[in-house]
Write a protein that holds these residues in place. Structure first.
Motif, PDB file in Angstrom:
ATOM      1  N   THR A   1       1.636   3.658   7.996  1.00  0.00           N
ATOM      2  CA  THR A   1       0.811   3.569   6.795  1.00  0.00           C
ATOM      3  C   THR A   1      -0.642   3.234   7.104  1.00  0.00           C
ATOM      4  OG1 THR A   1       1.599   1.324   6.574  1.00  0.00           O
ATOM      5  CG2 THR A   1       2.665   2.971   5.202  1.00  0.00           C
TER       6      THR A   1
ATOM      7  N   PRO B   1      -1.595   1.913   1.466  1.00  0.00           N
ATOM      8  CA  PRO B   1      -0.447   1.480   0.673  1.00  0.00           C
ATOM      9  C   PRO B   1       0.874   2.035   1.208  1.00  0.00           C
ATOM     10  CG  PRO B   1      -1.757   3.088  -0.525  1.00  0.00           C
ATOM     11  CD  PRO B   1      -2.522   2.752   0.703  1.00  0.00           C
ATOM     12  N   THR B   2       1.957   1.275   1.016  1.00  0.00           N
ATOM     13  CA  THR B   2       3.292   1.752   1.390  1.00  0.00           C
ATOM     14  C   THR B   2       3.954   2.382   0.167  1.00  0.00           C
ATOM     15  OG1 THR B   2       4.327  -0.307   0.749  1.00  0.00           O
ATOM     16  CG2 THR B   2       3.522  -0.175   3.007  1.00  0.00           C
TER      17      THR B   2
ATOM     18  N   GLU C   1       6.642   1.445  -1.230  1.00  0.00           N
ATOM     19  CA  GLU C   1       7.093   0.388  -2.133  1.00  0.00           C
ATOM     20  C   GLU C   1       5.992  -0.039  -3.093  1.00  0.00           C
ATOM     21  OE1 GLU C   1       8.880  -2.750   0.046  1.00  0.00           O
ATOM     22  OE2 GLU C   1       9.966  -3.527  -1.691  1.00  0.00           O
ATOM     23  N   GLU C   2       4.742  -0.088  -2.581  1.00  0.00           N
ATOM     24  CA  GLU C   2       3.633  -0.505  -3.446  1.00  0.00           C
ATOM     25  C   GLU C   2       3.232   0.612  -4.416  1.00  0.00           C
ATOM     26  OE1 GLU C   2       1.758  -3.123   0.212  1.00  0.00           O
ATOM     27  OE2 GLU C   2       0.756  -1.289  -0.460  1.00  0.00           O
ATOM     28  N   LEU C   3       3.451   1.849  -3.984  1.00  0.00           N
ATOM     29  CA  LEU C   3       2.885   2.988  -4.695  1.00  0.00           C
ATOM     30  C   LEU C   3       3.811   3.572  -5.752  1.00  0.00           C
ATOM     31  CD1 LEU C   3       0.088   4.068  -4.110  1.00  0.00           C
ATOM     32  CD2 LEU C   3       1.105   5.742  -2.564  1.00  0.00           C
TER      33      LEU C   3
ATOM     34  N   TYR D   1      -2.294   8.144  -7.794  1.00  0.00           N
ATOM     35  CA  TYR D   1      -2.260   7.658  -6.410  1.00  0.00           C
ATOM     36  C   TYR D   1      -3.645   7.727  -5.773  1.00  0.00           C
ATOM     37  CZ  TYR D   1       2.852   7.919  -6.588  1.00  0.00           C
ATOM     38  OH  TYR D   1       4.165   7.744  -6.915  1.00  0.00           O
TER      39      TYR D   1
ATOM     40  N   GLU E   1      -5.737   5.016  -6.742  1.00  0.00           N
ATOM     41  CA  GLU E   1      -5.348   3.773  -6.074  1.00  0.00           C
ATOM     42  C   GLU E   1      -5.811   3.756  -4.623  1.00  0.00           C
ATOM     43  OE1 GLU E   1      -1.918   1.684  -7.227  1.00  0.00           O
ATOM     44  OE2 GLU E   1      -3.275   1.823  -8.946  1.00  0.00           O
TER      45      GLU E   1
ATOM     46  N   ALA F   1      -4.907   6.138  -2.378  1.00  0.00           N
ATOM     47  CA  ALA F   1      -3.896   6.749  -1.523  1.00  0.00           C
ATOM     48  C   ALA F   1      -4.087   8.261  -1.509  1.00  0.00           C
ATOM     49  CB  ALA F   1      -2.502   6.394  -2.033  1.00  0.00           C
TER      50      ALA F   1
ATOM     51  N   MET G   1      11.402   2.868  -2.342  1.00  0.00           N
ATOM     52  CA  MET G   1      11.315   1.725  -3.250  1.00  0.00           C
ATOM     53  C   MET G   1      12.195   0.565  -2.821  1.00  0.00           C
ATOM     54  SD  MET G   1      10.959   3.200  -7.100  1.00  0.00           S
ATOM     55  CE  MET G   1      11.336   4.916  -7.018  1.00  0.00           C
TER      56      MET G   1
END
Lengths: 198, 100
Positions: A48, A52-53, A55-57, A117, A120, A122, A197
């Motif tokens: 990454t 962001p990973t 899980e965060e996204l 995304y 954010e 990403a 997730m």
């Protein structure tokens, strides 16, 4: 398997049978194409690079809506083929239009997800994980978009020519394509989103 | 498996509800259970394969027509290639073989 009293229209004639077989072989090639994209994604998943990973996204609600839109469109596409085999032109076209609308809804949701995304921070250039992610998802989304254009043209043709062995075969082949995209999405949903997730 | 064209499309309706149910079940597994990650992955992976099979057999009628057997062989071979590509890539690139 061969219990039908009458062969469906789309299987009539050597040319039609060969076209359908050829399309199945194309789908085999598509499976391999998507497997290479999945492989790249899985290999890059943990790289990454400070971005962001998953899980965060990932947003479960939006992704679930996309999944249900596509699952339902696959179902309505099946109903269109069912009506086509009953020789019911009007209902075939109605179900195909419903399929298209659901497909458009899916593409709309996916594009707004991507825009979110990017806002954010990403983007496809952020990390190996996101390059793999956007390439895999983008290829699938492009397939769905192409499918929407394809089915639109077929609806126009069926309106003009009715259900003939040729139009039936074309619509049947497009339906195989549409169901196939749903299969790919099931694997994206499970192995990209749900896995990401956890 | 008789597929009457006439009448109610039971195959499609059953396939549809099964796929919705399997999707919801997979989400519940991920959100509300505390099994280990590998257990959950194994279960939801199995669910995904089941769903793919539903699409192939109940929606796409893979066994239909004169080339039904050829279709099965072709798709099985493609899936075999896909597994080799995915599992092989992960294996080679995560066990240190490429770290030279």
């Amino acid at each position: 398997m061969s219990s039908q009293s009458t062969t469906p229209l789309e299987y009539q004639g050597q040319q039609n049978q060969m076209t359908i077989l050829g399309f199945w072989i194309f789908l085999g090639a598509e499976i391999v194409l998507f497997s290479t994209l999945f492989a790249s994604y899985f290999v890059l998943e943990h790289n990454t690079a400070g971005g962001p990973t998953g899980e965060e996204l990932f947003m479960l609600k939006e992704v679930l809506i996309e999944t249900f839109l596509l699952l339902t469109s696959s179902f309505t596409c099946g109903l269109a083929i069912h009506e086509m085999r009953n020789g019911n032109k009007r209902d075939t076209i109605v179900w195909l239009i419903v399929t298209l609308l659901l497909g458009l809804g899916f593409v709309y949701m996916e594009i707004s997800e991507f825009i979110h995304y990017v806002h954010e921070g990403a983007t496809i250039q952020t990390s190996g994980f996101l390059s793999g992610f956007f390439t895999l998802l983008g290829t699938h989304g492009l397939h769905v978009s192409l499918g929407i254009g394809w089915v639109t043209l077929l609806i126009i043709q069926m309106m003009k020519r009715g259900i003939t062995p040729v139009t039936a075969r074309k619509v049947f082949v497009a339906s195989l394509y549409w169901h196939f995209l749903d299969v790919v999405w099931i694997f994206i949903f499970t192995f990209v989103y749900l896995k990401g997730m956890m | 498996m008789s597929k009457g064209h006439k009448g109610f499309p039971w195959n499609h309706v059953i396939g549809f509800f099964l796929s919705i149910a399997l999707t919801i079940f997979a989400v519940l597994m991920v959100q509300y259970t505390d099994f280990s990650k590998s257990t959950v992955m194994f279960i939801i992976g199995t669910l995904a394969i089941l769903q793919a099979a539903i699409q192939l057999f109940m929606f796409m009628h893979i066994t239909e027509g004169k080339s039904g057997v050829i279709n099965i062989i072709n798709i099985t071979y493609s899936v075999f290639l896909a597994v080799v590509i995915v599992v092989g890539s992960i294996w080679i690139l995560t066990t240190g073989h490429a770290a030279h």
